[in-house]
Design a protein around this motif. Sequence first.
Motif, PDB file in Angstrom:
ATOM      1  N   LEU A  22       1.820  -0.751   4.096  1.00  0.00           N
ATOM      2  CA  LEU A  22       0.419  -1.203   4.471  1.00  0.00           C
ATOM      3  C   LEU A  22      -0.756  -0.473   3.956  1.00  0.00           C
ATOM      4  CD1 LEU A  22       1.081  -3.048   7.912  1.00  0.00           C
ATOM      5  CD2 LEU A  22       0.602  -3.996   5.569  1.00  0.00           C
ATOM      6  N   ARG A  26      -3.893  -0.474   1.456  1.00  0.00           N
ATOM      7  CA  ARG A  26      -5.334  -0.495   2.128  1.00  0.00           C
ATOM      8  C   ARG A  26      -5.927   0.706   1.705  1.00  0.00           C
ATOM      9  NH1 ARG A  26      -7.935  -3.572   6.141  1.00  0.00           N
ATOM     10  NH2 ARG A  26     -10.114  -2.954   6.027  1.00  0.00           N
ATOM     11  N   GLU A 208      -1.019  -4.584  10.541  1.00  0.00           N
ATOM     12  CA  GLU A 208      -2.137  -4.709   9.637  1.00  0.00           C
ATOM     13  C   GLU A 208      -3.263  -4.597  10.296  1.00  0.00           C
ATOM     14  OE1 GLU A 208      -2.256  -8.300   7.545  1.00  0.00           O
ATOM     15  OE2 GLU A 208      -0.199  -8.111   6.618  1.00  0.00           O
TER      16      GLU A 208
END
Length: 224
Positions: A22, A26, A208
């Motif tokens: 993640l 990101r 998330e």
Amino acid sequence: MHPPTVAVIHTSPATVEVFSRLLAERLPQARVINMLDDSVLPQLRDNGADLAAVAPRWRQYARIAREQGADVILNACSSIGELCAPAQQELGIPVVRVDSAMAAQAVAGASRVAVVATLASTLGPTTRLLAETARAQQRAVEVEPMLVDGAYAALVAGDRERHDDLVAAALAKAADQADQVVLAQASMARVLPRLASQQQARCLVSPELAVASVARALGADRTA
């Protein structure tokens, strides 16, 4: 300007891959430092969730992370989330609690929130966080803790199928009774596809949302 550095403190190997992926998605330019101590959860399980027993070494991990150049620390474990705020005050850098953003989202639009966990040591801190978040938002929210008996023991014994069966049943029941369901451990998220779509829509998981909080702490423009 040097690339941002994110240090992630883990208490389970299961979260290393999740957050590494993640964060790479990101914050592709970030340097990620993973720190793992898988003795923490068994110790909390056996000592009645006495956080004081693990706090000194966790704080040491956080200090080492700062010494290694961390711009932000992500604590990937819900069971020890209450150590984050004091550490942030001590270190002077953002220390993101893995479930803070999830708690804020859960109480924002719900009057009844179920917290589902397989570890009692996680259930207490997450329940308290939701109650504190609701008070901060001045919302009247009923928080219902649900411990999935036998699931963690099955997982430790290597019986993932039984673990997933127990968790799926508990989540389905919680989703039918509550406005929002908080998964106190990210490892439970893999069973969500077993639930009906309307049940899945009521379930919240932390990874998330936590990574988004890390990105905000670094500055949203640094995701490019």
